[in-house]
Structures are given as structure tokens and as C-alpha cells.
Design a protein around this motif. Sequence first.
Motif, PDB file in Angstrom:
ATOM      1  N   PHE A   1       0.777  -0.909   0.099  1.00  0.00           N
ATOM      2  CA  PHE A   1       0.007   0.000   0.040  1.00  0.00           C
ATOM      3  C   PHE A   1       0.889   1.128  -0.065  1.00  0.00           C
ATOM      4  N   ILE A   2       0.599   2.145  -0.912  1.00  0.00           N
ATOM      5  CA  ILE A   2       1.312   3.574  -0.656  1.00  0.00           C
ATOM      6  C   ILE A   2       0.217   4.574  -0.504  1.00  0.00           C
ATOM      7  N   PHE A   3       0.791   5.487   0.295  1.00  0.00           N
ATOM      8  CA  PHE A   3      -0.145   6.725   0.691  1.00  0.00           C
ATOM      9  C   PHE A   3       0.439   8.007   0.233  1.00  0.00           C
ATOM     10  N   SER A   4      -0.497   8.669  -0.558  1.00  0.00           N
ATOM     11  CA  SER A   4       0.010   9.869  -1.221  1.00  0.00           C
ATOM     12  C   SER A   4       0.231  10.916  -0.005  1.00  0.00           C
ATOM     13  N   LYS A   5       0.960  11.772  -0.378  1.00  0.00           N
ATOM     14  CA  LYS A   5       1.110  12.946   0.617  1.00  0.00           C
ATOM     15  C   LYS A   5       0.580  14.364  -0.116  1.00  0.00           C
ATOM     16  N   GLY A   6      -0.402  15.026   0.698  1.00  0.00           N
ATOM     17  CA  GLY A   6      -0.831  16.092   0.276  1.00  0.00           C
ATOM     18  C   GLY A   6      -1.863  16.780   1.110  1.00  0.00           C
ATOM     19  N   ASN A   7      -2.869  17.374   0.585  1.00  0.00           N
ATOM     20  CA  ASN A   7      -3.857  17.768   1.565  1.00  0.00           C
ATOM     21  C   ASN A   7      -4.875  16.767   2.014  1.00  0.00           C
ATOM     22  N   TYR A   8      -4.724  15.733   1.555  1.00  0.00           N
ATOM     23  CA  TYR A   8      -5.388  14.406   1.947  1.00  0.00           C
ATOM     24  C   TYR A   8      -4.770  13.337   1.492  1.00  0.00           C
ATOM     25  N   SER A   9      -5.013  12.216   1.740  1.00  0.00           N
ATOM     26  CA  SER A   9      -4.007  10.974   1.584  1.00  0.00           C
ATOM     27  C   SER A   9      -4.880   9.943   0.676  1.00  0.00           C
ATOM     28  N   THR A  10      -4.374   9.711  -0.489  1.00  0.00           N
ATOM     29  CA  THR A  10      -4.914   8.717  -1.499  1.00  0.00           C
ATOM     30  C   THR A  10      -4.202   7.277  -1.045  1.00  0.00           C
ATOM     31  N   VAL A  11      -4.960   6.053  -0.966  1.00  0.00           N
ATOM     32  CA  VAL A  11      -4.479   5.082  -0.927  1.00  0.00           C
ATOM     33  C   VAL A  11      -4.355   4.199  -1.793  1.00  0.00           C
ATOM     34  N   TYR A  12      -3.458   3.477  -2.333  1.00  0.00           N
ATOM     35  CA  TYR A  12      -3.312   2.635  -3.399  1.00  0.00           C
ATOM     36  C   TYR A  12      -2.878   1.137  -3.025  1.00  0.00           C
ATOM     37  N   ARG A  13      -3.170   0.298  -3.562  1.00  0.00           N
ATOM     38  CA  ARG A  13      -2.763  -1.082  -3.305  1.00  0.00           C
ATOM     39  C   ARG A  13      -2.453  -1.888  -4.400  1.00  0.00           C
ATOM     40  N   ALA A  14      -1.353  -2.640  -4.189  1.00  0.00           N
ATOM     41  CA  ALA A  14      -0.992  -3.739  -5.283  1.00  0.00           C
ATOM     42  C   ALA A  14      -0.878  -5.181  -4.462  1.00  0.00           C
ATOM     43  N   SER A  15      -1.675  -5.890  -5.280  1.00  0.00           N
ATOM     44  CA  SER A  15      -1.902  -7.195  -4.737  1.00  0.00           C
ATOM     45  C   SER A  15      -0.846  -8.027  -4.846  1.00  0.00           C
ATOM     46  N   TYR A  16      -0.566  -8.976  -4.019  1.00  0.00           N
ATOM     47  CA  TYR A  16       0.733 -10.235  -4.118  1.00  0.00           C
ATOM     48  C   TYR A  16       0.001 -11.203  -5.030  1.00  0.00           C
ATOM     49  N   PRO A  17       0.928 -11.715  -5.851  1.00  0.00           N
ATOM     50  CA  PRO A  17       2.301 -11.385  -5.991  1.00  0.00           C
ATOM     51  C   PRO A  17       2.576 -10.175  -6.969  1.00  0.00           C
TER      52      PRO A  17
END
Length: 326
Positions: A207-223
Motif C-alpha cells: 500500500f502506498i499513501f499519497s502526501k498532500g492535503n489528503y491521502s489517497t491509498v493505493y494497493r498492489a496485490s501479491y504477487p
Amino acid sequence: MKLTHLWPFGVVGLIIAYTQISHNALFTTLGSLTNSRPVSPEDSAVRYTVADLKVDTTLFTQPRPVATLTDASLVEASGLAPSPTSPGYLWTQEDSGNANQIQLLTKTGDVSARYILDGLINRDWEDIATGPGPVAGKSYVYVAEIGDNDFKYAQKIIYRFIEPTITGKKLPVTEHITSVDALRFKLPDGPQNAEAFLLDPLTKDLFIFSKGNYSTVYRASYPQPVNQPTMMTRVLTLPFEKVTAASVSSDGSEILLRTYKKLVYYKRHSRESVVDALKREPLLIPLADEPQGEAVCWAGDGSGYYTTSERTFFTTQKLYFYQRKK
């Protein structure tokens, strides 16, 4: 007068109009001002506001400084992670422009080992994690090349390699890591700045969390494919400004998410996904007043958590510990 001189008045107008527009619409407007993607309704499940979060003082103690990081070559610690292969030690890395190496710290803040990642450049390494990987029973280190202040890089890269060990070696150690997997990702809304990521130890999803006035969460499923760019999925939007670090406990049941000045805690229920846990309103928990706090991690034994900050011209770089109360 140039029209660009009017933008401060526009921001004031947005604040005044807060009660007249929806929560999603406010995020959309703020996103347009910060070169971030507007929020779409389907990924805006979180409805609380940061100001309404409950402060909890029953779970963890107030910050206790346990070390001062005095090593001259470690001044911009931007991530922390516990070491499963060397219990009691912590991994850290520095961000943009620093050496392509990670450091292993003792609880007293000394650098006991340095590992150079051969062939790589530290463009902007912003976070670090440890946990499972492709080979069962092995511990891996994950280094997140995800910073992008100018919104210009098409890919996020997370480097993954088997965790080295200092067992039986004379300290301090300096060695090279020659075998590194590069997990490459694109975001569905284009380049975004980010400083925080999570490895789910239960599913090995990233999971990656963006940095700004809010945070969007992105997911990359395994594998996750190696050396082949794949598209991450946008799964959630959180109302946190300038998220700088994240950490999940080794058993996957507790999640920390920090900004420069706030730290929030999520309890993950049995068989619950990370996304579902993040949808609930978290608790505010203790955080030291750090000059540029960009790192947090759980202790390997679950006894509490650590934070640290980058060093500035006027401050030292302290390592804080927060003991679990119960």
C-alpha cells in the motif's frame, strides 16, 4: 493586477464555504490546488474529520527519548522498521540525494551495520519495512522509492531483498546487497508525491499513501511482478494532510499512520482487510514534537513503537519510544 495574485482570497472563500459544500467536494477543490487528483465518490468511504478524532492516552505512554542519532552520515532518517533477524535492532534509510544504503541501528542509536544496495541510486527513498516475501520463512527488507515533490516520475519503485544478518560478524558491519528485486508501479491518476507505504504481513499486499492535503491509498496485490510496471488500484481516501510514514505490526493486527504532527492508530479485526480497517475512525495517540518527523515503526516484540525525525541545523535527531500500557 495579475489573476495569480487573487489565489489567497480564493482559498479563504473555500474555507468559508466549507459548510455549504460536501466533504467530497472540498477534497476535490483542495486537490486541484495542490496538483493532486480530485476524489471520486466511490473511494471516499471515510467520513470523519481529523479535528473530531478521539485522543487516547490509555494504550501507550508519552514519548521517551531513548537515543540521539549522532552518526555524521545519518542525518535524514526518513523511515524505520524492526529487524526480525536481529531482534531489538531497527532499520532506517535516508531520503533524496543521500547514499544508496540502509543502516541497522541499536536501541542506543548507534549504527551497527551499513548495507549498500549495488547499482541503485537514492533518488528519493522515503520509507522502509520488513516482512515476508516470495520465499517462505525468509524475512525481507522493502525500501520505497516513492517521493516525487515535483509530480514528474511515472513510476513508484519498491526495492525488495532478503534481510541480511549481523549474526557472528564483528560490528560495525559494512557490506553490499547485490540481489535486489525492483517492484515497479504506476498510479491510476498519474504521478503523485508519497512518503509512506505498508506491507501487509498477512497477504503481502503493498500500500502506498499519497502526501498532500489528503491521502489517497493505493494497493498492489501479491504477487507483484518484478521489473514489470503494473498499475496499482486506488482503494481509499483519508482526510490526513502530509502523511509521512506508516507501519503495521508483525502480526498484522495494528496499524500506525503519521503526519508531521499527528499519529493515528487502527486496530485491525480478525480476517479484516487493511482497507476495511482504515475505513474506521482511528485514535490519536502520543507523538513527540519532532522538527521534521518522517518515521514510525512498531517494536519487533510489539511492546510499543518508535519515532524519529530528520536532523535540522538547530536540532538533534532523537529516537523516541512509546511503551505499551496494556
